[in-house]
Write a protein that holds these residues in place. Sequence first.
Motif, PDB file in Angstrom:
ATOM      1  N   GLY A 226       0.812  -1.212   0.000  1.00  0.00           N
ATOM      2  CA  GLY A 226       0.000   0.000   0.000  1.00  0.00           C
ATOM      3  C   GLY A 226       0.844   1.259   0.000  1.00  0.00           C
ATOM      4  N   VAL A 227       1.911   1.247   0.781  1.00  0.00           N
ATOM      5  CA  VAL A 227       2.814   2.406   0.817  1.00  0.00           C
ATOM      6  C   VAL A 227       3.468   2.621  -0.538  1.00  0.00           C
ATOM      7  N   ILE A 228       3.901   1.538  -1.163  1.00  0.00           N
ATOM      8  CA  ILE A 228       4.539   1.646  -2.486  1.00  0.00           C
ATOM      9  C   ILE A 228       3.557   2.187  -3.514  1.00  0.00           C
ATOM     10  N   LEU A 229       2.307   1.735  -3.431  1.00  0.00           N
ATOM     11  CA  LEU A 229       1.303   2.225  -4.376  1.00  0.00           C
ATOM     12  C   LEU A 229       1.083   3.723  -4.210  1.00  0.00           C
ATOM     13  N   ILE A 230       0.987   4.189  -2.969  1.00  0.00           N
ATOM     14  CA  ILE A 230       0.807   5.623  -2.722  1.00  0.00           C
ATOM     15  C   ILE A 230       2.000   6.408  -3.255  1.00  0.00           C
ATOM     16  N   ALA A 231       3.206   5.902  -2.982  1.00  0.00           N
ATOM     17  CA  ALA A 231       4.412   6.587  -3.462  1.00  0.00           C
ATOM     18  C   ALA A 231       4.466   6.608  -4.985  1.00  0.00           C
ATOM     19  N   ALA A 232       4.063   5.502  -5.613  1.00  0.00           N
ATOM     20  CA  ALA A 232       4.074   5.450  -7.075  1.00  0.00           C
ATOM     21  C   ALA A 232       3.091   6.442  -7.674  1.00  0.00           C
ATOM     22  N   ILE A 233       1.906   6.551  -7.070  1.00  0.00           N
ATOM     23  CA  ILE A 233       0.903   7.496  -7.582  1.00  0.00           C
ATOM     24  C   ILE A 233       1.394   8.934  -7.433  1.00  0.00           C
ATOM     25  N   LEU A 234       2.080   9.227  -6.328  1.00  0.00           N
ATOM     26  CA  LEU A 234       2.553  10.587  -6.088  1.00  0.00           C
ATOM     27  C   LEU A 234       3.745  10.949  -6.946  1.00  0.00           C
ATOM     28  N   PHE A 235       4.709  10.039  -7.057  1.00  0.00           N
ATOM     29  CA  PHE A 235       5.975  10.379  -7.700  1.00  0.00           C
ATOM     30  C   PHE A 235       6.139   9.749  -9.082  1.00  0.00           C
ATOM     31  N   MET A 236       5.392   8.672  -9.377  1.00  0.00           N
ATOM     32  CA  MET A 236       5.450   8.047 -10.698  1.00  0.00           C
ATOM     33  C   MET A 236       4.035   7.735 -11.163  1.00  0.00           C
ATOM     34  N   PRO A 237       3.234   8.751 -11.448  1.00  0.00           N
ATOM     35  CA  PRO A 237       1.827   8.505 -11.793  1.00  0.00           C
ATOM     36  C   PRO A 237       1.644   7.665 -13.046  1.00  0.00           C
ATOM     37  N   ASP A 238       2.629   7.664 -13.932  1.00  0.00           N
ATOM     38  CA  ASP A 238       2.528   6.861 -15.150  1.00  0.00           C
ATOM     39  C   ASP A 238       3.051   5.443 -14.966  1.00  0.00           C
ATOM     40  N   GLY A 239       3.676   5.156 -13.809  1.00  0.00           N
ATOM     41  CA  GLY A 239       4.194   3.823 -13.562  1.00  0.00           C
ATOM     42  C   GLY A 239       5.710   3.750 -13.674  1.00  0.00           C
ATOM     43  N   ILE A 240       6.234   2.597 -13.260  1.00  0.00           N
ATOM     44  CA  ILE A 240       7.686   2.406 -13.241  1.00  0.00           C
ATOM     45  C   ILE A 240       8.274   2.425 -14.640  1.00  0.00           C
ATOM     46  N   LEU A 241       7.690   1.650 -15.547  1.00  0.00           N
ATOM     47  CA  LEU A 241       8.285   1.508 -16.882  1.00  0.00           C
ATOM     48  C   LEU A 241       8.289   2.809 -17.665  1.00  0.00           C
ATOM     49  N   PRO A 242       7.175   3.553 -17.756  1.00  0.00           N
ATOM     50  CA  PRO A 242       7.232   4.845 -18.442  1.00  0.00           C
ATOM     51  C   PRO A 242       8.208   5.811 -17.791  1.00  0.00           C
ATOM     52  N   ARG A 243       8.335   5.733 -16.464  1.00  0.00           N
ATOM     53  CA  ARG A 243       9.290   6.601 -15.770  1.00  0.00           C
ATOM     54  C   ARG A 243      10.710   6.275 -16.189  1.00  0.00           C
ATOM     55  N   LEU A 244      11.033   4.981 -16.279  1.00  0.00           N
ATOM     56  CA  LEU A 244      12.374   4.586 -16.709  1.00  0.00           C
ATOM     57  C   LEU A 244      12.631   5.018 -18.154  1.00  0.00           C
ATOM     58  N   TYR A 245      11.605   4.903 -19.004  1.00  0.00           N
ATOM     59  CA  TYR A 245      11.753   5.333 -20.391  1.00  0.00           C
ATOM     60  C   TYR A 245      12.017   6.835 -20.480  1.00  0.00           C
ATOM     61  N   SER A 246      11.283   7.614 -19.705  1.00  0.00           N
ATOM     62  CA  SER A 246      11.476   9.068 -19.749  1.00  0.00           C
ATOM     63  C   SER A 246      12.865   9.451 -19.254  1.00  0.00           C
TER      64      SER A 246
END
Length: 361
Positions: free
Chosen positions: A295-315
């Motif tokens: 749950g904590v990881i999901l909240i952090a992902a929504i706040l800091f990586m709203p598009d998800g891990i993979l799109p973030r790595l691509y950007s």
Amino acid sequence: PTETKAAPPWRTPAVIVAAAVALAFVPMLGLPAFYDSLLYLILHWIVLATSWNILSGYSGYFSFGHGAFFGAGIYTSATLMARFDWPFLWTLPAAAVVACVLGVAVGAIVFRVKGIRGEVFALLTLAVTFVLGTVIVNTPIDGGNGVSLASVAVPKIGPTASSTFYLLALAAATLTMLVAWWISVSKLGAGLFAIHDDEDAAEVIGVPTYRYKLIALAISCALAGVAGGIHALFLNYVTVGEVFTITVPLTVVLMSVLGGSRHWAGPAVGAVAITLLLYSFTAANHAVAGKAMVGVILIAAILFMPDGILPRLYSLSRKRERVGVRVGAGVPAAISAHSPQLSPQPSPQPSPASGRGGKTG
């Protein structure tokens, strides 16, 4: 400007197939059955998360009914094996067909109503899960006692029973990843992404939104049905209370959002991360802490990586490439701008006395 050559279209499916062939040799290593089961669960969630994403991630129609289609696949295989003595492998196509027909029947009605979108669609599909579970538990399909598959033989595909389940899940995951990739680069995928951005505008420009959503739902449900058929024998004993729960839809949503729901490989990344995280906490006897951490990881992902891990790595990789190109292009310019220029020497000006006819004699 630096031009980047486009990758050949066959490279991605070739990589997927090559990875699957390499992973198919894992049972030959003779690892304990525990590792086969862990790898099976990872691949199992990859199939479920990626199949869910084909409709919900691409088109934006978030479905909480994936557990219903998964459960339909489980009970189709379990019933055919336990009541009609079908061979296990023969039940998998039937599980896919039943789940697909159920999904198309729901979608044919729901997608006709323009007002059923967003949270209304999500709640309606969630209701399908509990309605289907109630019907099954009150009919001879389950009867309230569940379905036992203890007498059903596991086919000898791998050296052991656990490796057989692993290889079946690997085949299902490979097929699911190939289908998800193909849809993302096809006309169907372009239409689904247009629906995600603005469905009304997509209809105006000629996208057959109803047909595309129905096709995506049919494919999504069929793949979930296959995953359910395999999982039925893996469980060995199926009950409505364990199958038709909100666990499956919530987990696949979490995995897809964490990995990146707009990318075909995003749900697979999220499935691997979440499954390993939950296992690590469960192995340490901290299962509740593991769920809290998810749950904590999901909240952090929504706040800091709203598009998800993979799109973030691509950007991030694109930014580094652009910085590298700028640095590479800027070094010569900087050198030429700050290095001393060799200005041409002025030609000697003729003195007043040395011009033509200026020589005094």
